[in-house]
Design an enzyme around this catalytic site. Structure first.
Site, PDB file in Angstrom:
ATOM      1  N   GLY A 375       0.823  -1.203   0.000  1.00 16.89           N
ATOM      2  CA  GLY A 375       0.000   0.000   0.000  1.00 16.89           C
ATOM      3  C   GLY A 375       0.852   1.246   0.000  1.00 16.89           C
ATOM      4  O   GLY A 375       2.066   1.172   0.152  1.00 16.89           O
ATOM      5  N   PRO A 376       0.214   2.389  -0.174  1.00 17.44           N
ATOM      6  CA  PRO A 376       0.948   3.653  -0.222  1.00 17.44           C
ATOM      7  C   PRO A 376       1.614   3.971   1.118  1.00 17.44           C
ATOM      8  O   PRO A 376       1.265   3.358   2.132  1.00 17.44           O
ATOM      9  CB  PRO A 376      -0.140   4.681  -0.534  1.00 17.44           C
ATOM     10  CG  PRO A 376      -1.415   3.958  -0.622  1.00 17.44           C
ATOM     11  CD  PRO A 376      -1.225   2.532  -0.320  1.00 17.44           C
ATOM     12  N   GLY A 380       0.080   2.739   7.563  1.00 20.33           N
ATOM     13  CA  GLY A 380       0.166   1.942   8.778  1.00 20.33           C
ATOM     14  C   GLY A 380       0.577   0.502   8.581  1.00 20.33           C
ATOM     15  O   GLY A 380       0.284  -0.331   9.429  1.00 20.33           O
ATOM     16  N   LYS A 381       1.272   0.189   7.508  1.00 25.45           N
ATOM     17  CA  LYS A 381       1.688  -1.195   7.287  1.00 25.45           C
ATOM     18  C   LYS A 381       2.687  -1.645   8.347  1.00 25.45           C
ATOM     19  O   LYS A 381       2.521  -2.685   8.968  1.00 25.45           O
ATOM     20  CB  LYS A 381       2.324  -1.350   5.893  1.00 25.45           C
ATOM     21  CG  LYS A 381       1.398  -0.986   4.769  1.00 25.45           C
ATOM     22  CD  LYS A 381       2.074  -1.113   3.430  1.00 25.45           C
ATOM     23  CE  LYS A 381       3.238  -0.174   3.236  1.00 25.45           C
ATOM     24  NZ  LYS A 381       2.885   1.247   3.231  1.00 25.45           N
ATOM     25  N   SER A 727      -4.017   2.188 -18.202  1.00 26.92           N
ATOM     26  CA  SER A 727      -5.343   2.622 -17.760  1.00 26.92           C
ATOM     27  C   SER A 727      -5.717   4.030 -18.225  1.00 26.92           C
ATOM     28  O   SER A 727      -6.822   4.489 -17.973  1.00 26.92           O
ATOM     29  CB  SER A 727      -5.451   2.525 -16.248  1.00 26.92           C
ATOM     30  OG  SER A 727      -4.595   3.449 -15.672  1.00 26.92           O
ATOM     31  N   LYS A 770      -8.364   4.979  -6.946  1.00 24.92           N
ATOM     32  CA  LYS A 770      -8.726   5.945  -7.986  1.00 24.92           C
ATOM     33  C   LYS A 770     -10.067   6.602  -7.650  1.00 24.92           C
ATOM     34  O   LYS A 770     -10.223   7.824  -7.772  1.00 24.92           O
ATOM     35  CB  LYS A 770      -8.805   5.247  -9.338  1.00 24.92           C
ATOM     36  CG  LYS A 770      -7.430   4.851  -9.874  1.00 24.92           C
ATOM     37  CD  LYS A 770      -7.556   4.062 -11.162  1.00 24.92           C
ATOM     38  CE  LYS A 770      -6.191   3.765 -11.746  1.00 24.92           C
ATOM     39  NZ  LYS A 770      -6.280   2.895 -12.911  1.00 24.92           N
TER      40      LYS A 770
HETATM   41  N1  LIG Z   1      -5.299   2.885  10.798  1.00 19.61           N
HETATM   42  C1  LIG Z   1      -4.457   3.552  11.581  1.00 19.61           C
HETATM   43  N2  LIG Z   1      -4.753   3.752  12.853  1.00 19.61           N
HETATM   44  C2  LIG Z   1      -3.892   4.418  13.650  1.00 19.61           C
HETATM   45  N3  LIG Z   1      -2.728   4.941  13.263  1.00 19.61           N
HETATM   46  C3  LIG Z   1      -2.372   4.778  11.996  1.00 19.61           C
HETATM   47  C4  LIG Z   1      -3.209   4.073  11.096  1.00 19.61           C
HETATM   48  N4  LIG Z   1      -2.619   4.059   9.903  1.00 19.61           N
HETATM   49  C5  LIG Z   1      -1.456   4.708  10.041  1.00 19.61           C
HETATM   50  N5  LIG Z   1      -1.292   5.141  11.293  1.00 19.61           N
HETATM   51  C6  LIG Z   1      -0.153   5.903  11.797  1.00 19.61           C
HETATM   52  O1  LIG Z   1       0.550   6.432  10.694  1.00 19.61           O
HETATM   53  C7  LIG Z   1       1.946   6.437  10.914  1.00 19.61           C
HETATM   54  C8  LIG Z   1       2.689   5.849   9.745  1.00 19.61           C
HETATM   55  O2  LIG Z   1       2.466   4.461   9.647  1.00 19.61           O
HETATM   56  P1  LIG Z   1       3.555   3.416   9.172  1.00 19.61           P
HETATM   57  O3  LIG Z   1       4.916   3.846   9.518  1.00 19.61           O
HETATM   58  O4  LIG Z   1       3.122   2.082   9.647  1.00 19.61           O
HETATM   59  O5  LIG Z   1       3.364   3.534   7.599  1.00 19.61           O
HETATM   60  P2  LIG Z   1       3.790   2.517   6.467  1.00 19.61           P
HETATM   61  O6  LIG Z   1       2.541   2.035   5.839  1.00 19.61           O
HETATM   62  O7  LIG Z   1       4.723   1.510   6.997  1.00 19.61           O
HETATM   63  O8  LIG Z   1       4.508   3.489   5.446  1.00 19.61           O
HETATM   64  P3  LIG Z   1       5.779   3.192   4.515  1.00 19.61           P
HETATM   65  O9  LIG Z   1       5.277   2.424   3.343  1.00 19.61           O
HETATM   66  O10 LIG Z   1       6.215   4.566   4.116  1.00 19.61           O
HETATM   67  O11 LIG Z   1       6.761   2.454   5.333  1.00 19.61           O
HETATM   68  C9  LIG Z   1       2.165   5.673  12.194  1.00 19.61           C
HETATM   69  O12 LIG Z   1       2.458   6.610  13.198  1.00 19.61           O
HETATM   70  C10 LIG Z   1       0.831   5.002  12.484  1.00 19.61           C
HETATM   71  O13 LIG Z   1       0.607   4.924  13.852  1.00 19.61           O
END
Ligand SMILES: Nc1ncnc2c1ncn2[C@@H]1O[C@H](COP(=O)(O)OP(=O)(O)OP(=O)(O)O)[C@@H](O)[C@H]1O
Ligand SMILES: [Mg+2]
Length: 836
Positions: A375-376, A380-381, A727, A770
């Site tokens: 995902g982008p 929160g991954k 696309s 999208k």
């Molecule tokens: N659904 C959610 N609920 C609570 N906090 C969230 C959620 N999604 C993202 N966050 C917060 O957003 C911030 C960034 O998340 P994270 O570092 O996990 O991103 P990522 O998907 O790993 O990005 P990247 O691909 O750039 O590594 C974190 O501080 C996280 O706590």
């Protein structure tokens, strides 16, 4: 040393400042000299002087000599040791410096600093007058008792050493011949003491105090030695190595250590290692290898380089968690609550993790799945991976793979290399100490490749659930069972993950969040977190929902929530300043005239004498500046030849304006905007289709070919970003149809879909992102391929309700939906395309 007792030191002494060692009277020490003043002292005093007096200098400990001559001299430690320079050795490598061999004579106190340059010279008062002690009766009173105790302890210490070593025998004799008063200094400089402790002994000018300071140090050394000998009793033949006293003088340059455990334990080490190997519960194969290595180790002389290598290897093997694991917490309901508390939304992910837990409850030997969250950024991954570990009650280890381009990083080096070590997987297992942790392989899409091999290929074995029960690290060279590890990989896009690797993982798409989800996340997680980070409380700062919505729509444009979090952080900082100042937010007055429609809200903060500070529309503008993103869709569609496409990027969905223009020419097509091959082909397809259908749609003006005598230029902003994918096909067709027909495309329509030569519309990916992008941009109608209809299920109901979806299976349907009043139906009187 009694011969020193008569020495009278000069009342003016040049001072040498040292900071990494303390010279005590009666001991000898090597001092390295390389700073400006100290060098000067050596050059002009020690090297030029001829008399005995000129070789006596004052050593001032705990004072760093400034690097440069011009720097100020720091304040001097008040007590120093007068020392006799016995030897001076100069060298030019790596930089000019001298090494002095100095024997300490007696203490002095600095009474007055006479000059600082070129080296400090001070007037000093001699403190130890050795003859004064010997004259009095040493057995007198408390002092006598102390010195007697000290002497006995010293005798005990020497008695514990091996008398057959000549230095020890000499030391024993010396103990009797030295005046007892000198013993604290002499012994403190020999036994293992820190510089700080030595400094305390030096500072103890009073003899009684000096004994008191030094006695515990001596006792500590004796205890340490006793302990050492106790463990050694098991192997009496090792006694010879108990002492590694360096030969060469009664008072060796540095204090010799009587308890160099690391060095001395080697003998027991193999026995201990053997015990550990047996206790490590390794599988048969590993045990066999270990025992073989142990046998080799026992035969090897310790000086061999291989000895250390083999020992390291064995130590690594016994530390690995061959059969240690944590117990999973299998309460599904609790797990669900925990996950929900940590992360809002992300239903798909949570469902998959709970499924895993449920199956595991039914079958405990379930192999760990290999999940890949794609995902982008900022959705929160990574953080959900962490909370999954917490939910399961497992250890967590994160391996950042971004930029790793050496396969031995994953698989380790063979043991034949110097400095070889295991790879990150095995190291990670050693760190967590259990064999069923959650491993987060962060950023698998950013693995590199280099001459050192392809790390992605090395991961293939790790990530194959059918094979990883016998993962063989090059360093270990025996298989390790990884099947209990729960692997979670994260990536921004699957495009750069090698297909073989991708195939082994279960890909879970983590799409971007919609506005409402972001608001929830902000209020549940981000705002409380940022408040805490900035030391604020909800009683001090409140951010209402309207404000959050405004931040999301006007100050951020992203799929995740990172910049939202940053903006909230910015607000917190601004408010923290106010709170710290005890200030009130009363800016409303200044803004009232600017913004009359917000009067009602203004009154809320116009006079907020107390907390909480509520961040409203005006305060927001004040803190974050003018909005960064404005929606300007309708403005841009005032010319024919512009259409809005929907693009998917690793940052989430985006709307994209495709522009076309025509000019006199020979039917050439120019494409700009850094397009990939597939996109260029789409453009050619679109043109061909329009040319072949020009008649049907009355696009040509008289002649059969609408492109006759014209060149066409197609541009895809933003020009600096590389774009590719099929696309954009329908958008290009719509854009060109608009250009050729001179009609405007509806300004609230966005579209996506692949086209074919026959005018069919094929499905594309990334529909959710999208559509969300179209929704963010306030568009009303979205044209998507008919076969993508099923993808709409993922989209929240209220977003669906806001949009009017057109499912197209042919280009005809697309054009009909994109133009007001349909496309061909309005051709009864086509607007005449200007002749160019
Ligand atoms: N659904 C959610 N609920 C609570 N906090 C969230 C959620 N999604 C993202 N966050 C917060 O957003 C911030 C960034 O998340 P994270 O570092 O996990 O991103 P990522 O998907 O790993 O990005 P990247 O691909 O750039 O590594 C974190 O501080 C996280 O706590
Ligand atoms: Mg991440």
């Amino acid at each position: 040393m009694s011969s020193n007792s008569g020495i009278q030191i000069p009342t003016r002494l040049p001072l040498l400042c040292t900071h990494d060692g303390v010279l005590l009277p009666g001991s000898t020490m090597r001092i390295s000299v390389d700073t400006a003043r100290n060098m000067q002292l050596v050059k002009s005093r020690l090297l030029k002087g001829t008399s005995l007096k000129s070789t006596i200098i004052g050593i001032v400990p705990n004072t760093r000599d400034p690097e440069h001559d011009s720097d100020e001299l720091p304040s001097l430690h008040s007590i120093g040791t007068a020392g006799l320079a016995v030897q001076v050795v100069g060298s030019n490598w790596p930089k000019p410096h001298y090494t002095l061999l100095i024997t300490g004579l007696c203490r002095f106190r600095v009474t007055q600093l006479l000059r600082e340059r070129p080296f400090p010279v001070a007037e000093v008062e001699q403190l130890d007058k050795l003859e004064q002690y010997t004259e009095g009766d040493p057995a007198d009173g408390e002092l006598g008792e102390l010195s007697q105790r000290f002497y006995q302890a010293a005798v005990q210490l020497v008695g514990m050493l091996d008398m057959s070593v000549p230095v020890v025998a000499k030391l024993r004799r010396l103990l009797d011949s030295l005046p007892k008063e000198t013993l604290p200094d002499v012994l403190a400089s020999m036994i293992r003491t820190s510089n700080k402790e030595k400094l305390q002994v030096l500072d103890a000018v009073d003899l009684e105090e000096r004994f008191k300071k030094a006695l515990p140090l001596l006792t500590r050394q004796i205890e340490g030695l006793k302990l050492l000998q106790k463990t050694r009793k098991l192997r009496p033949d090792d006694d010879k190595r108990v002492l590694a006293i360096r030969k060469g003088g009664v008072f060796p340059g540095r204090q010799f250590s009587l308890d160099e455990e690391a060095e001395d334990e080697d003998g027991d080490d193999t026995a201990l290692l053997e015990k550990k190997v047996k206790a490590a519960a390794m599988p048969e194969a590993a045990l066999r290898v270990c025992l073989k290595e142990l046998r080799r180790l026992k035969k090897m002389p310790q000086s061999m380089p291989e000895y250390a290598l083999t020992r390291n290897y064995l130590e690594m093997m016994v530390e690995l968690p061959w059969s240690k694991s944590t117990k999973d917490c299998l309460d599904i309901r609790a797990a669900r609550v925990l996950l929900d508390n940590d992360h809002y939304a992300m239903e798909k992910l949570k469902r998959r993790v709970l499924e895993y837990l449920a199956v595991r409850q039914l079958k405990s030997t379930l192999k760990g799945p290999i999940l890949c969250f794609v995902g982008p950024p900022g959705v929160g991954k990574t953080s959900v991976g962490r909370s999954i570990a917490r939910t399961l009650g497992r250890e967590f280890h994160r391996i950042a793979l971004g930029g790793v381009c050496d396969q031995s990083d994953i698989r380790g080096h063979r043991r034949t290399y110097v400095g070889s070590m295991p790879g990150r997987i095995i190291n990670g297992l050693k760190t967590v100490g259990v064999n069923n942790p959650v491993f987060l392989l962060d950023e698998v899409d950013k693995l590199g490749k280099s001459l050192q091999g392809d790390p992605a290929a090395a991961l293939l074995e790790v990530l194959d659930p059918e094979q990883n029960h016998s993962f063989t690290d090059h360093y270990l060279n025996v298989p390790f069972d990884l099947s209990q590890v729960l692997f979670i990989a994260t990536a921004n896009t699957t495009a750069t993950i090698p297909p073989a690797l991708l195939d082994r993982m279960e890909v879970l798409q983590v799409p971007g969040y919609i506005q409402e989800e972001k608001v929830e996340i902000a209020h549940r997680h981000l705002i409380p977190h940022q408040l805490e980070q900035h030391g604020l409380t909800p009683q001090q700062l409140q951010i209402p929902q309207d404000t959050t919505q405004e931040i999301i729509s006007k100050y951020t444009r992203e799929a995740g929530v990172r910049s939202l979090e940053r903006k909230i952080g910015a607000i917190c900082r601004a408010v923290a300043v106010k709170v710290a100042e005890g200030h009130k937010v009363s800016r409303a007055e200044q803004h009232a005239d600017e913004n009359t429609e917000n009067k009602a809200e203004d009154s809320g903060i116009a006079a907020p004498p107390e907390m909480p500070i509520v961040v409203d529309h005006i305060a927001l503008k004040d803190i974050l500046g003018p909005p960064l993103f404005e929606i300007e869709v309708s403005e841009r569609l005032t010319l024919p030849g512009v259409a809005i496409g929907l693009a998917w990027t690793p940052m989430g969905g985006e709307i994209m304006f495709v522009e076309a223009s025509r000019m006199d020419g020979e039917g050439q097509l120019t494409l700009t905007g850094q397009l990939g091959d597939v996109m260029k082909e789409s453009a050619h397809l679109a043109i061909s289709w329009l040319r072949s259908n020009a008649k049907t749609y009355l696009l040509s003006n008289g002649s059969t070919d609408p492109l006759e005598g014209t060149d066409i230029h197609l541009h895809f902003p933003a020009g600096a970003v590389t774009k590719d994918g099929p696309s954009a096909g329908v958008t290009i067709v719509t854009c060109l149809a608009s250009l050729l027909s001179g009609r405007l495309v509806r300004s609230d329509v966005a579209m996506t879909g692949e086209i074919t030569l026959r005018g069919l519309v094929l499905p594309v990916g990334g529909i959710k992102d999208k559509v969300l992008a179209a929704h963010r941009a306030n568009l009303k109608r979205v044209i998507i391929p008919k076969r993508n209809e099923k993808d709409l299920e993922e989209i929240p109901a209220h977003v669906r309700a806001d949009l009017d979806f057109v499912f197209a299976s042919t280009l005809d349907e697309v054009l009909n939906a994109a133009f007001d009043g349909g496309f061909p139906s309005a051709v009864s009187h086509p607007q005449v395309v200007s002749k160019l």
